[in-house]
Design a protein around this motif. Structure first.
Motif, PDB file in Angstrom:
ATOM      1  N   ARG A 140       2.238   1.819  -3.487  1.00  0.00           N
ATOM      2  CA  ARG A 140       1.227   2.346  -4.403  1.00  0.00           C
ATOM      3  C   ARG A 140       0.932   3.810  -4.126  1.00  0.00           C
ATOM      4  O   ARG A 140       0.713   4.588  -5.044  1.00  0.00           O
ATOM      5  CB  ARG A 140      -0.068   1.543  -4.307  1.00  0.00           C
ATOM      6  N   LEU A 141       0.895   4.196  -2.849  1.00  0.00           N
ATOM      7  CA  LEU A 141       0.654   5.603  -2.513  1.00  0.00           C
ATOM      8  C   LEU A 141       1.783   6.499  -3.013  1.00  0.00           C
ATOM      9  O   LEU A 141       1.540   7.594  -3.532  1.00  0.00           O
ATOM     10  CB  LEU A 141       0.468   5.765  -1.009  1.00  0.00           C
ATOM     11  N   THR A 157       0.828  -1.201   0.000  1.00  0.00           N
ATOM     12  CA  THR A 157       0.000   0.000   0.000  1.00  0.00           C
ATOM     13  C   THR A 157       0.868   1.259   0.000  1.00  0.00           C
ATOM     14  O   THR A 157       0.583   2.225  -0.707  1.00  0.00           O
ATOM     15  CB  THR A 157      -0.930   0.001   1.223  1.00  0.00           C
ATOM     16  N   PHE A 158       1.942   1.250   0.782  1.00  0.00           N
ATOM     17  CA  PHE A 158       2.862   2.391   0.805  1.00  0.00           C
ATOM     18  C   PHE A 158       3.486   2.605  -0.570  1.00  0.00           C
ATOM     19  O   PHE A 158       3.581   3.748  -1.050  1.00  0.00           O
ATOM     20  CB  PHE A 158       3.942   2.173   1.864  1.00  0.00           C
ATOM     21  N   THR A 189      10.313  12.090  -3.076  1.00  0.00           N
ATOM     22  CA  THR A 189       9.370  11.047  -3.490  1.00  0.00           C
ATOM     23  C   THR A 189       9.965  10.172  -4.589  1.00  0.00           C
ATOM     24  O   THR A 189       9.797   8.950  -4.575  1.00  0.00           O
ATOM     25  CB  THR A 189       8.054  11.680  -3.957  1.00  0.00           C
ATOM     26  N   ALA A 221       1.464   6.729  -6.801  1.00  0.00           N
ATOM     27  CA  ALA A 221       0.341   7.582  -7.209  1.00  0.00           C
ATOM     28  C   ALA A 221       0.609   9.049  -6.899  1.00  0.00           C
ATOM     29  O   ALA A 221       0.147   9.933  -7.623  1.00  0.00           O
ATOM     30  CB  ALA A 221      -0.934   7.121  -6.512  1.00  0.00           C
ATOM     31  N   SER A 222       1.362   9.332  -5.850  1.00  0.00           N
ATOM     32  CA  SER A 222       1.641  10.726  -5.506  1.00  0.00           C
ATOM     33  C   SER A 222       2.629  11.375  -6.477  1.00  0.00           C
ATOM     34  O   SER A 222       2.727  12.603  -6.532  1.00  0.00           O
ATOM     35  CB  SER A 222       2.167  10.826  -4.078  1.00  0.00           C
TER      36      SER A 222
END
Length: 170
Positions: free
Chosen positions: A76-77, A73-74, A106, A80-81
């Motif tokens: 993917r976040l 999940t991290f 990032t 996406a960011s």
């Protein structure tokens, strides 16, 4: 009419069956002649030993919130960011150093976790523990060097977004 077509189709298939089989054999021979390279294993096979007895329970690894679904999940976040962080400086028209620093951080985190996933997937811990540790340390060192280089580029030069803007306009 359907029964007549069906019977003629069956007769055609029955008469074509021997030629179909010989055609398959001929195609298999051609395919076998095409694949002439020997299979080479990069790693030697693991020793065929059984650890424990039949009555022993299967070992259950300890749970950790930093692995598994939270880690996915991290990742993917972060991925996406990157989309709004990449588009925002050019769409807004302002080149903010804070936004540039967040973009660089990032990108660095995204690259580090991506290469870490590659190392975890393709270098088995059980077979090559020393090599895996070497690659992880190499990845950590490379991430530190790239992070330092991005910091120097942001503080002493024009920054990532301004460089992209200048290259795009050139």
């Amino acid at each position: 009419m359907a029964s007549i077509a069906r019977s003629s189709l069956l007769r055609q298939l029955a008469s074509a069956r021997p030629t179909l089989q010989t055609g398959l054999v001929a195609n298999a021979a051609r395919a076998a002649a095409f694949h002439t390279t020997a299979r080479k294993n990069l790693l030697a096979p693991l020793p065929q030993t059984i650890q424990g007895t039949v009555n022993d329970a299967a070992p259950v690894p300890e749970t950790s919130p930093s692995h598994g679904s939270y880690h996915w999940t991290f990742d993917r976040l972060v991925a996406a960011s990157l989309i709004p962080l990449t588009v925002a400086p050019f769409a807004a028209g302002s080149l903010n150093p804070a936004m540039d620093a967040i973009l660089c951080a990032t990108i660095l985190i995204h690259s580090h976790t991506g290469f870490q996933n590659i190392i975890v997937d393709y270098i088995p811990q059980k077979r090559l523990p020393g090599v895996r540790k070497l690659f992880i340390w190499g990845l950590n060192a490379a991430t530190a060097v790239v992070g330092l280089a991005l910091y120097e580029f942001e503080t002493t030069d024009v920054g990532i977004t301004e460089t992209i803007k200048r290259v795009w306009a050139a």
